[in-house]
Design a protein around this motif. Structure first.
Motif, short mmCIF file in Angstrom:
data_model
loop_
_atom_site.label_atom_id
_atom_site.label_comp_id
_atom_site.label_asym_id
_atom_site.label_seq_id
_atom_site.Cartn_x
_atom_site.Cartn_y
_atom_site.Cartn_z
N SER A 285 17.31 60.30 95.78
CA SER A 285 16.72 58.98 95.51
C SER A 285 16.82 58.06 96.71
N ARG A 292 11.93 62.12 95.32
CA ARG A 292 12.52 61.07 94.48
C ARG A 292 12.05 61.18 93.02
N HIS A 297 17.63 59.88 88.18
CA HIS A 297 18.38 58.76 88.73
C HIS A 297 17.69 57.46 88.33
N CYS A 300 14.93 55.93 90.38
CA CYS A 300 13.68 56.66 90.51
C CYS A 300 12.78 56.48 89.29
#
Length: 415
Positions: A285, A292, A297, A300
């Motif tokens: 990320s 990404r 995450h 993201c």
């Protein structure tokens, strides 16, 4: 706008079109005059007008024009969900379901076209079966071999025609199924759509693991090629395969994945996302704009608050349907997203966000996100987890989650 480069005129046109709309002027003509505008840019403009229009008629007309402008782009899926949400708020439930089903078809067609439909099928079948250890290992390895090459396809960053579904796409599918569950007229349909949503949430984790598994194993392959012993190992493997050599892609497919998603629902109660896996996602990320979208995450995901809302709704639906065990995978993914979303953003991540066209301010959306581990959304997830584990009869787990939530509450008041 004549003295401003064409590729920098977007914000100005947005302001101009919005002002014309509020003055009651003809905004269609203004949108049509946008220089070098693509269908995606015009769709974004119409969606912005829909969100800011005062009358329901103007909102609907703008949304329909946004969908029309994006009809040849995969980005249309995001507008379909937004229109479906709008339809639900206005009480047009049948129309909302139609848009949701169209969105799901578009998303799942990408997986089917790439022969990856077994990703969801395998997860769906596992809830009613308890395969042996050898069958589980074989199934996971087979699944990994089919999806490990996702990182190769990830080089195609065209959002209008993705080569593979990323984490956000699976989340969108999960959201659609959750909304359909909320709209369902019978308990059976409600339960069915909720289970399908859970399958898509598991697919989010699986896809995010695929990319990390490939990165880890390809690094190991490079280590082999850099040592004499490793070269001999690869040479012997090539002879066994009757080949001159073994390319990295083929070697990766032959390996067991370092990180694996639980095969059965019962396995989820003992599953915890490895800290090393979380570190890999954080690194992706922060440093890799291409990969990404494939990292699980919070930085993201465009709107973690929206994702959190619908995942909590999904958990409540599953509980109401007596499917508490199916809540556990959703809680695992939700906790990972919320924890990572509240971590402070690094300077390099701000640069990555700017390069990808995302406003850095949009990334920090959780309360007190600058204070790691001190977040009301995280506390809500932990309390939800305590409730689920209590219903499952896991009193020790429920107490542990309540203690964590209580500590977060104390820390939040201190800050």
């Amino acid at each position: 706008c004549e003295i401003i480069p064409a590729d920098s005129q977007g914000p100005i046109w947005s302001i101009k079109v919005l002002c014309l709309s509020r003055l009651g002027k003809n905004v269609a003509a203004a949108v049509a005059k946008m220089k070098n505008s693509t269908g995606a840019a015009q769709a974004k403009m119409w969606a912005m007008l829909a969100r800011n229009s005062a009358s329901e008629k103007a909102q609907l007309e703008s949304y329909m024009k946004a969908l029309n402008c994006a009809k040849k782009s995969f980005e249309r899926t995001e507008y379909l969900v937004e229109v479906a949400e709008w339809m639900q708020r206005k009480g047009h439930f049948s129309s909302s379901a139609t848009f949701l089903l169209e969105c799901i078809d578009a998303i799942l067609d990408v997986e089917q076209n790439n022969a990856d439909s077994s990703l969801t099928n395998g997860s769906a079948q596992s809830e009613n079966t308890a395969p042996s250890d050898s069958q589980q290992k074989s199934g996971v390895k087979s699944l990994f071999r089919q999806t490990a090459m996702v990182v190769i396809a990830a080089g195609n960053t065209d959002a209008s025609n993705p080569a593979r579904l990323d984490v956000g796409h699976f989340e969108l599918a999960a959201r659609c199924f959750t909304m359909l569950s909320l709209l369902a007229g019978t308990p059976q349909s409600r339960s069915h759509f909720a289970s399908l949503a859970r399958v898509q949430v598991v697919a989010m984790l699986q896809r995010a693991m695929d990319v990390v598994n490939y990165n880890v194993l390809s690094a190991k392959y490079r280590e082999l090629t850099g040592s004499k012993a490793g070269q001999q190992e690869l040479s012997q493997l090539a002879k066994q395969l009757h080949q001159a050599d073994v390319p990295v892609e083929q070697w990766v497919r032959l390996q067991d994945p370092p990180f694996k998603v639980p095969v059965t629902l019962a396995d989820w109660t003992h599953f915890k996302i490895d800290d090393a896996l979380i570190e890999h996602w954080a690194k992706l990320s922060d440093e890799n704009p291409v990969l990404r979208p494939f990292a699980l995450h919070g930085h993201c995901i465009k709107r973690v608050d929206v994702v959190s809302h619908y995942m909590h709704a999904l958990i409540n639906i599953l509980i109401s349907c007596g499917k508490e065990l199916e809540c556990v995978p959703v809680l695992v993914v939700l906790e990972a997203l919320v924890r990572s979303a509240q971590t402070p953003l690094t300077p390099s991540l701000y640069k990555t966000a700017a390069a990808s066209g995302m406003a850095s301010d949009d990334l920090v959306i959780l309360p007190e996100s600058s204070v790691p581990g001190v977040s009301l959304p995280l506390q809500m997830v932990l309390l939800q987890a305590a409730k689920v584990h209590s219903l499952l009869g896991n009193s020790d787990g429920a107490i542990a989650y309540r203690v964590q939530a209580g500590r977060l509450g104390l820390r939040r008041h201190q800050h």
